[in-house]
Design a protein around this motif. Structure first.
Motif, PDB file in Angstrom:
ATOM      1  N   ASP A 129      -9.397  10.397  14.988  1.00 52.00           N
ATOM      2  CA  ASP A 129      -9.845  11.346  14.143  1.00 52.00           C
ATOM      3  C   ASP A 129      -8.898  11.476  12.807  1.00 52.00           C
ATOM      4  O   ASP A 129      -9.301  12.253  11.815  1.00 52.00           O
ATOM      5  N   VAL A 130      -7.849  10.552  13.013  1.00 54.10           N
ATOM      6  CA  VAL A 130      -7.012  10.615  11.699  1.00 54.10           C
ATOM      7  C   VAL A 130      -7.453   9.823  10.617  1.00 54.10           C
ATOM      8  O   VAL A 130      -7.915   8.557  10.881  1.00 54.10           O
ATOM      9  N   PRO A 131      -7.678  10.482   9.187  1.00 54.33           N
ATOM     10  CA  PRO A 131      -7.980   9.474   8.282  1.00 54.33           C
ATOM     11  C   PRO A 131      -7.303   8.502   7.871  1.00 54.33           C
ATOM     12  O   PRO A 131      -5.965   8.326   8.003  1.00 54.33           O
ATOM     13  N   MET A 132      -7.831   7.240   7.466  1.00 56.85           N
ATOM     14  CA  MET A 132      -7.389   6.039   7.060  1.00 56.85           C
ATOM     15  C   MET A 132      -6.969   6.045   5.559  1.00 56.85           C
ATOM     16  O   MET A 132      -7.834   6.661   4.876  1.00 56.85           O
ATOM     17  N   HIS A 133      -5.658   5.610   5.397  1.00 61.33           N
ATOM     18  CA  HIS A 133      -5.601   5.385   3.749  1.00 61.33           C
ATOM     19  C   HIS A 133      -6.485   4.769   3.047  1.00 61.33           C
ATOM     20  O   HIS A 133      -6.718   3.515   3.488  1.00 61.33           O
ATOM     21  N   PRO A 134      -6.964   4.959   1.614  1.00 61.37           N
ATOM     22  CA  PRO A 134      -8.224   4.194   1.198  1.00 61.37           C
ATOM     23  C   PRO A 134      -7.791   2.777   0.965  1.00 61.37           C
ATOM     24  O   PRO A 134      -8.380   1.875   1.070  1.00 61.37           O
ATOM     25  N   GLY A 135      -6.448   2.510   0.526  1.00 62.15           N
ATOM     26  CA  GLY A 135      -5.678   1.340   0.417  1.00 62.15           C
ATOM     27  C   GLY A 135      -6.109   0.486   1.740  1.00 62.15           C
ATOM     28  O   GLY A 135      -6.334  -0.682   1.889  1.00 62.15           O
ATOM     29  N   ALA A 136      -5.616   0.876   2.884  1.00 63.13           N
ATOM     30  CA  ALA A 136      -5.916   0.221   4.228  1.00 63.13           C
ATOM     31  C   ALA A 136      -7.335   0.098   4.814  1.00 63.13           C
ATOM     32  O   ALA A 136      -7.780  -1.005   4.955  1.00 63.13           O
ATOM     33  N   GLU A 137      -8.066   1.042   4.077  1.00 60.37           N
ATOM     34  CA  GLU A 137      -9.559   1.019   4.415  1.00 60.37           C
ATOM     35  C   GLU A 137     -10.190  -0.187   3.961  1.00 60.37           C
ATOM     36  O   GLU A 137     -10.965  -1.064   4.144  1.00 60.37           O
ATOM     37  N   LYS A 138      -9.742  -0.228   2.497  1.00 61.46           N
ATOM     38  CA  LYS A 138     -10.316  -1.583   1.819  1.00 61.46           C
ATOM     39  C   LYS A 138      -9.997  -2.762   2.303  1.00 61.46           C
ATOM     40  O   LYS A 138     -10.866  -3.679   2.366  1.00 61.46           O
ATOM     41  N   PHE A 139      -8.760  -2.587   2.792  1.00 63.98           N
ATOM     42  CA  PHE A 139      -8.198  -3.959   3.300  1.00 63.98           C
ATOM     43  C   PHE A 139      -8.821  -4.415   4.672  1.00 63.98           C
ATOM     44  O   PHE A 139      -9.216  -5.857   4.661  1.00 63.98           O
ATOM     45  N   TYR A 140      -9.151  -3.642   5.742  1.00 63.09           N
ATOM     46  CA  TYR A 140      -9.719  -3.954   6.836  1.00 63.09           C
ATOM     47  C   TYR A 140     -11.017  -4.145   6.738  1.00 63.09           C
ATOM     48  O   TYR A 140     -11.606  -4.924   7.392  1.00 63.09           O
ATOM     49  N   THR A 141     -11.761  -3.514   5.760  1.00 63.48           N
ATOM     50  CA  THR A 141     -13.036  -3.635   5.558  1.00 63.48           C
ATOM     51  C   THR A 141     -13.188  -5.236   4.891  1.00 63.48           C
ATOM     52  O   THR A 141     -14.134  -5.820   5.457  1.00 63.48           O
ATOM     53  N   GLU A 142     -12.587  -5.634   3.838  1.00 59.90           N
ATOM     54  CA  GLU A 142     -12.578  -6.998   3.576  1.00 59.90           C
ATOM     55  C   GLU A 142     -12.201  -8.079   4.719  1.00 59.90           C
ATOM     56  O   GLU A 142     -12.719  -9.159   4.531  1.00 59.90           O
ATOM     57  N   LYS A 143     -11.543  -7.566   5.670  1.00 66.24           N
ATOM     58  CA  LYS A 143     -11.253  -8.444   6.749  1.00 66.24           C
ATOM     59  C   LYS A 143     -12.359  -8.598   7.951  1.00 66.24           C
ATOM     60  O   LYS A 143     -12.153  -9.145   8.711  1.00 66.24           O
ATOM     61  N   GLY A 144     -13.173  -7.477   7.584  1.00 63.14           N
ATOM     62  CA  GLY A 144     -14.141  -7.458   8.749  1.00 63.14           C
ATOM     63  C   GLY A 144     -13.906  -6.733  10.061  1.00 63.14           C
ATOM     64  O   GLY A 144     -14.731  -7.158  11.000  1.00 63.14           O
ATOM     65  N   VAL A 145     -12.872  -5.958  10.006  1.00 63.26           N
ATOM     66  CA  VAL A 145     -12.429  -5.356  11.317  1.00 63.26           C
ATOM     67  C   VAL A 145     -12.871  -3.745  11.278  1.00 63.26           C
ATOM     68  O   VAL A 145     -12.802  -3.058  12.185  1.00 63.26           O
ATOM     69  N   LEU A 146     -13.436  -3.417  10.258  1.00 67.05           N
ATOM     70  CA  LEU A 146     -14.040  -1.875  10.250  1.00 67.05           C
ATOM     71  C   LEU A 146     -15.404  -2.088   9.643  1.00 67.05           C
ATOM     72  O   LEU A 146     -16.008  -2.685   8.877  1.00 67.05           O
TER      73      LEU A 146
END
Length: 341
Positions: free
Chosen positions: A324-341
């Motif tokens: 339930d811990v929020p992910m930092h927006p910069g991290a969310e952007k990175f992992y989304t681009e890498k296809g793991v979110l």
């Protein structure tokens, strides 16, 4: 008259050479690092640009500090949006407060402590949500060392047991393990101290057992194993592991294979583990966190050559256990681009 003119000329020539006791304007100046209320800081190496981002870690002899130091040395010359400045602190719970108070913009801490902060439980009387998830780094194993003859956690009843430093994540993990066996700290004589203190006290016969939560192999336990002392490592029952992973989702089973520690630890040890997590202030820029992660993963191999824990940094592990811990927006952007979110 001629003599006076020559004397004046000589005086002017000497003046133009300057006073060697005065500072030169062409040199560089040295400015001490700004204080963050912590015990130690290191100066970022030259290179890159942008704001200074303080990274709170742990004690100078611990893995957090070493891990952060490798990040600083390797990544600062490559970063364009900011520069890391590693600082030594009291680790997990202290790091939550360092970020909340603005003394640090990033930190490394235990995933369970991060969860307690966001829910306002255990170590925290109220929710503290300023630290956001950036990356899961590696597992930290809940290890129990004991005097010879103690083979089960239930046998700790009535014994003197070091449960880590006061207010530490180790202390909370010790309570959770005891709970899985229907016990509390009231069933033992609990003492507090560092991992090194606990190992020495066990060696000196002052305590019967100790909890250690750290990446394995842990220096304090390795040193104990090589000291010639006969001691045991206590395995958890599968029933206890199932209880802990069900009631505390941030805990995962991690078994230490025989040979993790030298000499007499020649058997597998069943344990649970938490994750060491890199977090960032919600106020830290998205661009910096995104660039930091990009450079971390692109330079993982070289960093792992210096600090072995970097070998466990993978895209899948980095996002596992967020809960339930929020992910930092910069991290969310990175992992989304890498296809793991």
């Amino acid at each position: 008259t001629l003599a006076l003119i020559l004397a004046l000329s000589l005086s002017l020539a000497l003046a133009s050479c300057g006073n060697p006791n005065q500072p030169s304007n062409s040199g560089t100046t040295s400015t001490p690092a700004a204080s963050t209320g912590t015990t130690s800081t290191t100066t970022p190496p030259a290179g890159g640009s942008g704001e200074t981002v303080t990274l709170a870690t742990g004690g100078t002899s611990g893995t957090y500090y070493a891990y952060g130091g490798v990040m600083q040395t390797t990544l600062n010359p490559l970063l364009t949006t900011g520069q890391l400045n590693v600082t030594s602190t009291g680790a997990s719970s202290a790091n939550i407060l360092e970020v909340a108070d603005g003394n640090a913009q990033m930190s490394i801490l235990q995933s369970d402590v991060l969860s307690y902060a966001h829910s306002g439980t255990d170590l925290f009387t109220e929710a503290e949500t300023s630290s956001q998830w950036v990356a899961g780094l590696y597992n930290e194993t809940v290890q129990i060392i004991s005097a010879p003859g103690i083979k089960d956690v239930s046998e700790l009843k009535g014994k003197t047991v070091c449960v880590g430093d006061v207010g530490s994540g180790t202390e909370v993990n010790a309570r959770q393990v005891l709970e899985a066996y229907g016990m509390t700290t009231a069933d033992i004589t609990a003492t507090n101290g560092s991992f090194g203190d606990a190992a020495n006290d066990l060696k000196d016969g002052k305590i019967d057992a100790a909890f250690t939560v750290a990446g394995a192999p842990t220096v304090a336990i390795t040193e104990l194993a090589t000291s010639g002392m006969d001691f045991s490592m206590v395995s958890l029952t599968q029933e206890a592991v199932d209880y802990l992973t069900e009631h505390y989702p941030f805990l995962v089973q991690e078994d230490l294979p025989a040979g993790t520690y030298p000499n007499n630890i020649d058997y597998d040890v069943t344990c649970v583990a938490v994750k060491a997590v890199l977090v960032a202030s919600e106020d830290l820029s998205e661009d910096f966190v995104y660039e930091l992660l990009t450079q971390m993963f692109e330079n993982q191999e070289s960093m792992a050559a210096t600090q072995a824990k970097f070998q466990f940094l993978t895209l899948e592990n980095a996002v596992a256990g967020v809960g339930d811990v929020p992910m930092h927006p910069g991290a969310e952007k990175f992992y989304t681009e890498k296809g793991v979110l």
